[in-house]
Design a protein around this motif. Structure first.
Motif, PDB file in Angstrom:
ATOM      1  N   LEU A  16       0.814  -1.019  -0.039  1.00 19.19           N
ATOM      2  CA  LEU A  16      -0.147   0.472   0.072  1.00 19.19           C
ATOM      3  C   LEU A  16       0.716   0.939   0.334  1.00 19.19           C
ATOM      4  O   LEU A  16       0.513   2.187   0.625  1.00 19.19           O
ATOM      5  N   SER A  17       2.364   1.141  -0.297  1.00 20.39           N
ATOM      6  CA  SER A  17       3.051   2.344  -0.464  1.00 20.39           C
ATOM      7  C   SER A  17       3.599   2.769  -1.864  1.00 20.39           C
ATOM      8  O   SER A  17       2.767   1.743  -2.643  1.00 20.39           O
ATOM      9  N   LYS A  18       3.954   3.794  -1.842  1.00 19.32           N
ATOM     10  CA  LYS A  18       3.693   4.438  -3.333  1.00 19.32           C
ATOM     11  C   LYS A  18       4.846   3.433  -4.150  1.00 19.32           C
ATOM     12  O   LYS A  18       5.860   2.382  -3.747  1.00 19.32           O
ATOM     13  N   PRO A  19       4.662   3.132  -6.037  1.00 21.65           N
ATOM     14  CA  PRO A  19       5.542   2.674  -6.442  1.00 21.65           C
ATOM     15  C   PRO A  19       6.839   2.725  -6.244  1.00 21.65           C
ATOM     16  O   PRO A  19       7.364   3.312  -6.017  1.00 21.65           O
ATOM     17  N   GLY A  20       7.459   1.339  -5.852  1.00 23.62           N
ATOM     18  CA  GLY A  20       9.005   0.832  -5.503  1.00 23.62           C
ATOM     19  C   GLY A  20       9.353   0.686  -4.871  1.00 23.62           C
ATOM     20  O   GLY A  20      10.627   0.794  -4.009  1.00 23.62           O
ATOM     21  N   LYS A  21       8.416   1.484  -3.442  1.00 23.88           N
ATOM     22  CA  LYS A  21       8.785   1.846  -2.455  1.00 23.88           C
ATOM     23  C   LYS A  21       9.000   0.037  -1.025  1.00 23.88           C
ATOM     24  O   LYS A  21       7.949  -0.926  -1.774  1.00 23.88           O
ATOM     25  N   VAL A  22       9.134  -0.051  -0.286  1.00 19.52           N
ATOM     26  CA  VAL A  22       9.820  -1.093   0.291  1.00 19.52           C
ATOM     27  C   VAL A  22       7.788  -1.395   1.155  1.00 19.52           C
ATOM     28  O   VAL A  22       7.378  -0.487   1.272  1.00 19.52           O
ATOM     29  N   PRO A  23       7.534  -2.572   0.586  1.00 18.96           N
ATOM     30  CA  PRO A  23       6.307  -2.788   1.377  1.00 18.96           C
ATOM     31  C   PRO A  23       5.534  -2.520   3.011  1.00 18.96           C
ATOM     32  O   PRO A  23       7.087  -2.591   3.073  1.00 18.96           O
ATOM     33  N   PHE A  24       4.479  -2.148   3.200  1.00 23.31           N
ATOM     34  CA  PHE A  24       4.701  -2.782   4.845  1.00 23.31           C
ATOM     35  C   PHE A  24       4.393  -3.670   5.613  1.00 23.31           C
ATOM     36  O   PHE A  24       3.639  -5.150   4.517  1.00 23.31           O
ATOM     37  N   THR A  25       4.986  -4.183   6.700  1.00 16.80           N
ATOM     38  CA  THR A  25       4.272  -5.184   7.391  1.00 16.80           C
ATOM     39  C   THR A  25       3.832  -4.623   8.486  1.00 16.80           C
ATOM     40  O   THR A  25       4.134  -4.231   8.861  1.00 16.80           O
ATOM     41  N   PHE A  26       2.523  -5.978   8.562  1.00 18.21           N
ATOM     42  CA  PHE A  26       1.307  -5.336   9.675  1.00 18.21           C
ATOM     43  C   PHE A  26       1.567  -6.261  10.475  1.00 18.21           C
ATOM     44  O   PHE A  26       1.091  -7.334  10.290  1.00 18.21           O
ATOM     45  N   SER A  27       1.421  -6.147  12.089  1.00 21.19           N
ATOM     46  CA  SER A  27       1.401  -7.684  13.562  1.00 21.19           C
ATOM     47  C   SER A  27       0.100  -7.186  13.462  1.00 21.19           C
ATOM     48  O   SER A  27      -0.139  -5.940  14.029  1.00 21.19           O
ATOM     49  N   MET A  28      -0.929  -8.119  13.130  1.00 18.16           N
ATOM     50  CA  MET A  28      -2.763  -8.338  13.731  1.00 18.16           C
ATOM     51  C   MET A  28      -2.271  -9.526  14.164  1.00 18.16           C
ATOM     52  O   MET A  28      -2.014 -10.252  14.320  1.00 18.16           O
ATOM     53  N   THR A  29      -4.395  -9.342  15.197  1.00 13.85           N
ATOM     54  CA  THR A  29      -4.792  -9.725  15.384  1.00 13.85           C
ATOM     55  C   THR A  29      -5.018 -11.056  14.077  1.00 13.85           C
ATOM     56  O   THR A  29      -5.277 -10.692  13.180  1.00 13.85           O
ATOM     57  N   LEU A  30      -5.787 -12.429  14.288  1.00 16.70           N
ATOM     58  CA  LEU A  30      -6.080 -12.723  13.343  1.00 16.70           C
ATOM     59  C   LEU A  30      -7.111 -12.928  13.166  1.00 16.70           C
ATOM     60  O   LEU A  30      -7.925 -13.015  11.971  1.00 16.70           O
ATOM     61  N   TYR A  31      -8.035 -11.704  13.996  1.00 20.64           N
ATOM     62  CA  TYR A  31      -9.440 -11.470  13.432  1.00 20.64           C
ATOM     63  C   TYR A  31      -8.971 -10.488  12.343  1.00 20.64           C
ATOM     64  O   TYR A  31      -9.001 -10.298  11.457  1.00 20.64           O
ATOM     65  N   GLN A  32      -8.020  -9.447  12.581  1.00 19.20           N
ATOM     66  CA  GLN A  32      -7.457  -8.591  12.451  1.00 19.20           C
ATOM     67  C   GLN A  32      -7.526  -8.649  10.499  1.00 19.20           C
ATOM     68  O   GLN A  32      -7.362  -8.067   9.225  1.00 19.20           O
ATOM     69  N   ILE A  33      -6.342  -9.855  10.638  1.00 17.81           N
ATOM     70  CA  ILE A  33      -5.851 -10.697   9.070  1.00 17.81           C
ATOM     71  C   ILE A  33      -7.327 -10.941   8.638  1.00 17.81           C
ATOM     72  O   ILE A  33      -7.619 -10.902   7.379  1.00 17.81           O
ATOM     73  N   ALA A  34      -7.945 -11.905   9.160  1.00 17.09           N
ATOM     74  CA  ALA A  34      -9.401 -12.477   8.623  1.00 17.09           C
ATOM     75  C   ALA A  34      -9.885 -11.075   8.036  1.00 17.09           C
ATOM     76  O   ALA A  34     -10.756 -11.385   7.030  1.00 17.09           O
ATOM     77  N   ILE A  35     -10.323 -10.558   8.328  1.00 14.58           N
ATOM     78  CA  ILE A  35     -11.141  -8.768   8.496  1.00 14.58           C
ATOM     79  C   ILE A  35      -9.880  -7.913   6.745  1.00 14.58           C
ATOM     80  O   ILE A  35     -10.492  -8.161   5.355  1.00 14.58           O
ATOM     81  N   CYS A  36      -8.888  -8.426   7.266  1.00 16.96           N
ATOM     82  CA  CYS A  36      -7.679  -7.686   5.539  1.00 16.96           C
ATOM     83  C   CYS A  36      -8.460  -8.266   5.129  1.00 16.96           C
ATOM     84  O   CYS A  36      -8.040  -8.456   3.175  1.00 16.96           O
ATOM     85  N   LEU A  37      -8.160 -10.018   5.131  1.00 16.40           N
ATOM     86  CA  LEU A  37      -7.664 -10.689   3.469  1.00 16.40           C
ATOM     87  C   LEU A  37      -8.887 -10.749   2.521  1.00 16.40           C
ATOM     88  O   LEU A  37      -8.249 -10.486   1.571  1.00 16.40           O
ATOM     89  N   PRO A  38      -9.878 -10.628   2.850  1.00 19.14           N
ATOM     90  CA  PRO A  38     -10.938 -10.251   1.536  1.00 19.14           C
ATOM     91  C   PRO A  38     -10.447  -9.155   0.659  1.00 19.14           C
ATOM     92  O   PRO A  38     -11.232  -9.451  -0.373  1.00 19.14           O
ATOM     93  N   PHE A  39      -9.800  -7.952   0.907  1.00 17.03           N
ATOM     94  CA  PHE A  39     -10.048  -6.943   0.382  1.00 17.03           C
ATOM     95  C   PHE A  39      -8.791  -7.306  -0.950  1.00 17.03           C
ATOM     96  O   PHE A  39      -8.086  -6.140  -1.713  1.00 17.03           O
ATOM     97  N   ASN A  40      -8.308  -8.692  -0.832  1.00 18.03           N
ATOM     98  CA  ASN A  40      -6.804  -8.610  -1.964  1.00 18.03           C
ATOM     99  C   ASN A  40      -8.400  -8.681  -2.804  1.00 18.03           C
ATOM    100  O   ASN A  40      -7.873  -8.893  -4.185  1.00 18.03           O
ATOM    101  N   GLU A  41      -9.734  -9.337  -3.042  1.00 16.49           N
ATOM    102  CA  GLU A  41      -9.662  -9.458  -4.171  1.00 16.49           C
ATOM    103  C   GLU A  41     -10.963  -7.361  -4.484  1.00 16.49           C
ATOM    104  O   GLU A  41     -10.750  -7.734  -5.784  1.00 16.49           O
ATOM    105  N   THR A  42     -11.508  -7.051  -3.743  1.00 20.89           N
ATOM    106  CA  THR A  42     -12.487  -5.712  -3.773  1.00 20.89           C
ATOM    107  C   THR A  42     -11.831  -4.822  -2.873  1.00 20.89           C
ATOM    108  O   THR A  42     -11.668  -5.707  -1.367  1.00 20.89           O
ATOM    109  N   ASP A  43     -11.699  -3.261  -3.436  1.00 14.24           N
ATOM    110  CA  ASP A  43     -11.394  -2.685  -1.906  1.00 14.24           C
ATOM    111  C   ASP A  43     -12.752  -2.261  -1.416  1.00 14.24           C
ATOM    112  O   ASP A  43     -12.579  -1.121  -0.746  1.00 14.24           O
ATOM    113  N   THR A  44     -13.978  -2.360  -1.327  1.00 16.37           N
ATOM    114  CA  THR A  44     -15.083  -1.666  -1.029  1.00 16.37           C
ATOM    115  C   THR A  44     -15.600  -3.099  -0.337  1.00 16.37           C
ATOM    116  O   THR A  44     -15.676  -4.020  -0.817  1.00 16.37           O
ATOM    117  N   TYR A  45     -16.125  -3.203   0.974  1.00 11.31           N
ATOM    118  CA  TYR A  45     -17.024  -4.425   1.621  1.00 11.31           C
ATOM    119  C   TYR A  45     -18.053  -3.573   2.499  1.00 11.31           C
ATOM    120  O   TYR A  45     -17.152  -2.118   3.428  1.00 11.31           O
TER     121      TYR A  45
END
Length: 777
Positions: A598-627
């Motif tokens: 989610l950073s500018k093109p060419g920059k190192v990606p972010f690493t997020f430490s999350m709970t499993l619940y947060q990961i479960a919420i984030c992963l669907p956004f690989n498919e579409t931007d809005t839920y």
């Protein structure tokens, strides 16, 4: 020696030996005139010849008498000697200007030397006639040396004892008044009283009757009278510190006199009289000064006071009580100061000040360091001033237990629950044992501090509960600074209490080791499967349900599709090794890292430490931007509370945007992922931002666990006792339970009674008459 009489005539023999006896005993012109060897041998030979000749003559006259006594002669010359000694002693006179003490010592010194020589001169008579007479029961017959001493005692000492003792006591008083006296004369006179103590029935048996009756008794009375008067007068014009120095000086002086001229028998009674006059009589004055000395940290003076009181054991207990009360006061004062500081900080921050608010804002480090500092200070006092005397070590321990378990922070006014100190100590341990970027923050903290406070806790079981809960989070989240340190403190807790005390904690470490083995097996399988390789760093924890402080709450959470393969594979591996075991998943405790482009093109990606619940919420956004919220709830299977708690930090820090004017609890609210996430750091810990369990709720859960464990422990103790004793009275059972549980917690009698009643209802026990219980097998 042709001039020595050889016949058996008594008068001739006595006329011959008398001049020599006079010189021997000290009756010459010069008291110190000696006896030459020739004269000594002449006297010895004359007495020997008399006894031998007379005995032989008696033997010729009665050869068949059968009585050995008729063959031994000595009575006539013994009586002559007895009369001579009596006459000699009564004829002794003082020189002009001579005190009776000086006369007594001068004549006694010479007389005892002569008596010793006489004893050798009459050796034959001693060895035969006198020994035979005493063996036949004659207790009025004595060896020559004893006869001389008895004659001195009866003819000179007894008639003049009052004068002699008076002069001796006057000399001792003069010495106490710092005047010079001849201690050699005093020693000689006093030692003579010991020599004159003769038991006529058993000459070998020590007898101090003369010494005790004539000298020791009046000496002790005079000593007590002298020091009673002097100490009262001295205290009237001097302070307590000066008095203690004076008392110590006087005691040392008297101990020196003991060595110089007193018999061993007098040491204890003299010590008792000194203690009564110098210490016991004025103990209250010194007690009243004690707190002031502690305030001023006058260790030397406190040590001097202890040195005096240590001579009288009965005076130590009140002093130790004063020390204990003082330490409690100082401990409570230190905590009160800390409490006031917290209250001031809350006031400055415009926050409400209450007991709960203060407890919530207590810095565990400051609280424990405050407790430690008070203990450290007075432990130093007990060591330096009291030489770690057991009475004062016990007083220190008692006082520390008092202020550590019961102070204005641990038990605020009106608070009826358990002390909060075990909880705060557990939090202190958590701060010390958790990974920290700031080394200075824990630089002055140590495991020794934990163990020091732990020893004084009344509710050790409460500490174990709080400590285990925080340890569980460190182990699960991998935040422990050192596994070796974690296990080291468990071993120390175990040695301070028992193996049973740390059984749950030990099982937790065992579970962690088992989990590491499972992780190794999983990584081996993951290396063979491309789908699993994405989660090769997956670290599972297999926890024994009853040992870990986590409550399993079944929910409908749906594990993300990306992790499903790893989840199923792990179950297969575990169940293949442990058939029949049920796995309950604690999804709310799971953590993980995800990479976000989610950073500018060419920059190192972010690493997020999350709970499993947060990961479960984030992963669907690989498919579409809005839920919508409803979509995400359906995809994750989360309940509204868990969902809100997990997504709130993500919205707050603008990873997601929420539709304006909408509520996160509205299923139709739209959630959109940002195109470009902005942050100063590339690694962000969103898991730490999730609102955890409410502190009050967590406290309630811990309290409930503590009470449940105590109830179970009390029942186990009761059953164990009754199984051994079979039958026991109510009060005895209560006392034994309290005794067995005091190392873990302070059991309340009401709780014990409830447990007894429950065991009676469940037919473990039977209640009999006279408040007695029987064990039912």
């Amino acid at each position: 020696m042709t001039n020595v009489p050889t016949n058996s005539d008594l008068e001739t023999t006595w006329t011959f030996v008398e001049p020599g006896l006079k010189l021997i005993i000290g009756g010459g012109v010069d008291d110190n005139e000696g006896v030459n060897p020739k004269m000594y041998m002449n006297v010895y030979s004359a007495i020997y010849n008399f006894c031998i000749t007379k005995s032989s003559s008696s033997g010729n006259l009665a050869p068949n008498s059968g009585s050995q006594s008729s063959l031994l002669v000595g009575g006539e010359i013994y009586n002559k000697l007895k009369g001579y000694l009596s006459l000699y002693v009564t004829s002794l006179e003082k020189n002009p200007g001579e005190t009776f003490l000086e006369f007594y010592v001068r004549r006694w010194s010479r007389f005892t030397i002569g008596a010793g020589i006489l004893n050798h001169v009459f050796d034959y008579m001693n060895r035969y006639w006198i020994q035979k007479e005493r063996s036949d029961g004659r207790r009025d017959i004595f060896d020559v040396n004893t006869l001389a001493l008895l004659t001195w005692k009866d003819q000179l000492f007894i008639p003049n004892s009052e004068v002699l003792i008076k002069e001796i006591l006057e000399q001792i008083k003069l010495q106490r008044d710092n005047q010079v006296v001849d201690t050699a004369k005093l020693a000689t006179a006093i030692k003579s009283f010991v020599a004159l103590g003769i038991d006529v029935n058993d000459l070998k048996k020590p007898n101090l009757a003369v010494y005790i009756d004539h000298f020791e008794t009046p000496f002790l009375a005079a000593t007590k009278q002298y020091y009673t008067a002097e100490s009262s007068e001295y205290l009237a014009s001097h302070n307590v510190i000066d008095y203690m120095k004076k008392a110590e000086q006087r005691i040392n002086e008297e101990e020196s006199r003991e060595t110089l001229y007193l018999d061993e028998h007098s040491k204890k009674p003299l010590t008792d009289r000194l203690n009564e006059a110098l210490i016991v009589a004025h103990k209250q004055v010194m007690y009243d000064k004690f707190n002031e000395l502690l305030d001023q940290n006058q260790i030397d003076h406190i040590s001097k006071m202890f040195g005096l009181f240590n001579r009288v054991q009965s005076t130590l207990e009140p002093l130790s009580d004063l020390l204990s009360d003082y330490i409690k006061t100082q401990g409570n004062k230190a905590i009160e100061n800390l409490k006031n500081d917290i209250a001031n900080d809350l006031t400055k921050a415009n926050l409400p000040v209450s007991g709960g608010a203060i407890l919530k804002n207590v810095d565990p480090k400051l609280y424990i360091r405050t407790l430690i500092q008070v203990h450290k200070t007075f432990d130093g006092v007990v060591t330096a001033a009291f030489q770690r005397n057991p009475i004062f070590v016990k007083a220190l321990d008692s006082a520390c237990k008092g202020y550590i378990n019961d102070n204005s922070i641990a038990k605020p006014s009106g608070y009826k629950g358990n002390s909060r100190t075990p909880d705060i100590l557990a939090k202190y341990s958590d701060v010390l044992l958790k990974k920290s970027k700031d080394a200075d923050a824990v630089g002055d903290m140590s495991l020794d501090d934990i163990m020091t406070i732990f020893r004084f806790l009344n509710d050790k079981d409460a500490f174990e509960t709080y400590y285990r809960r925080l340890l569980a989070r460190r182990l699960i989240h991998g935040t422990s600074s050192s596994e070796e340190t974690e296990e080291a403190i468990v071993h120390r807790l175990q040695s301070e209490n028992s193996l049973e005390y740390t059984s749950k904690i030990s099982k937790m470490f065992q579970d962690i080791r088992t989990s590491h083995e499972l992780r190794t097996l999983f990584k081996e399988e993951a290396s063979k499967d491309a789908e699993l390789a994405r989660a090769a760093d997956f670290e599972p924890f297999i926890l024994t349900e009853m040992m870990w402080p986590f409550n399993h709450t079944p929910n409908k959470f749906q594990i993300p599709t990306d992790l499903e393969a790893s989840f199923l594979k792990l179950q297969d591996i575990y169940q293949s090794k442990h058939n029949g075991r049920v796995l309950k998943w604690q999804w709310n405790l799971c953590r993980g890292d995800i990479r976000a482009n989610l950073s500018k093109p060419g920059k190192v990606p972010f690493t997020f430490s999350m709970t499993l619940y947060q990961i479960a919420i984030c992963l669907p956004f690989n498919e579409t931007d809005t839920y919508t919220v409803g979509n995400l709830l359906e995809l994750t299977g989360l309940d509204q509370v868990s969902f809100t708690s997990a997504i709130a930090p993500l919205i707050k820090f603008k990873l997601f945007t929420q539709e304006e004017g909408s509520s996160i609890e509205d299923p139709n609210t739209k959630i959109t992922v940002v195109k470009e996430f902005k942050a100063k750091k590339l690694k962000i810990n969103f898991a730490a931002l999730v609102r955890g369990i409410d502190n009050s709720k967590e406290q309630e859960e811990a309290e409930k666990e503590i009470n449940d464990d105590r109830k179970m422990y009390l029942k186990a103790c009761i059953v164990r006792i009754m199984k051994t004793r079979k039958s026991l009275a109510h009060n005895m059972l209560i006392n034994e339970v309290i005794q067995q549980t005091h190392q873990r917690f302070s059991a309340k009698i009401a709780d014990i009674k409830k447990c007894v009643d429950e065991l009676v209802d469940k037919e473990y026990l039977a209640r009999k008459e006279n408040q007695t219980y029987d064990y039912l097998a």
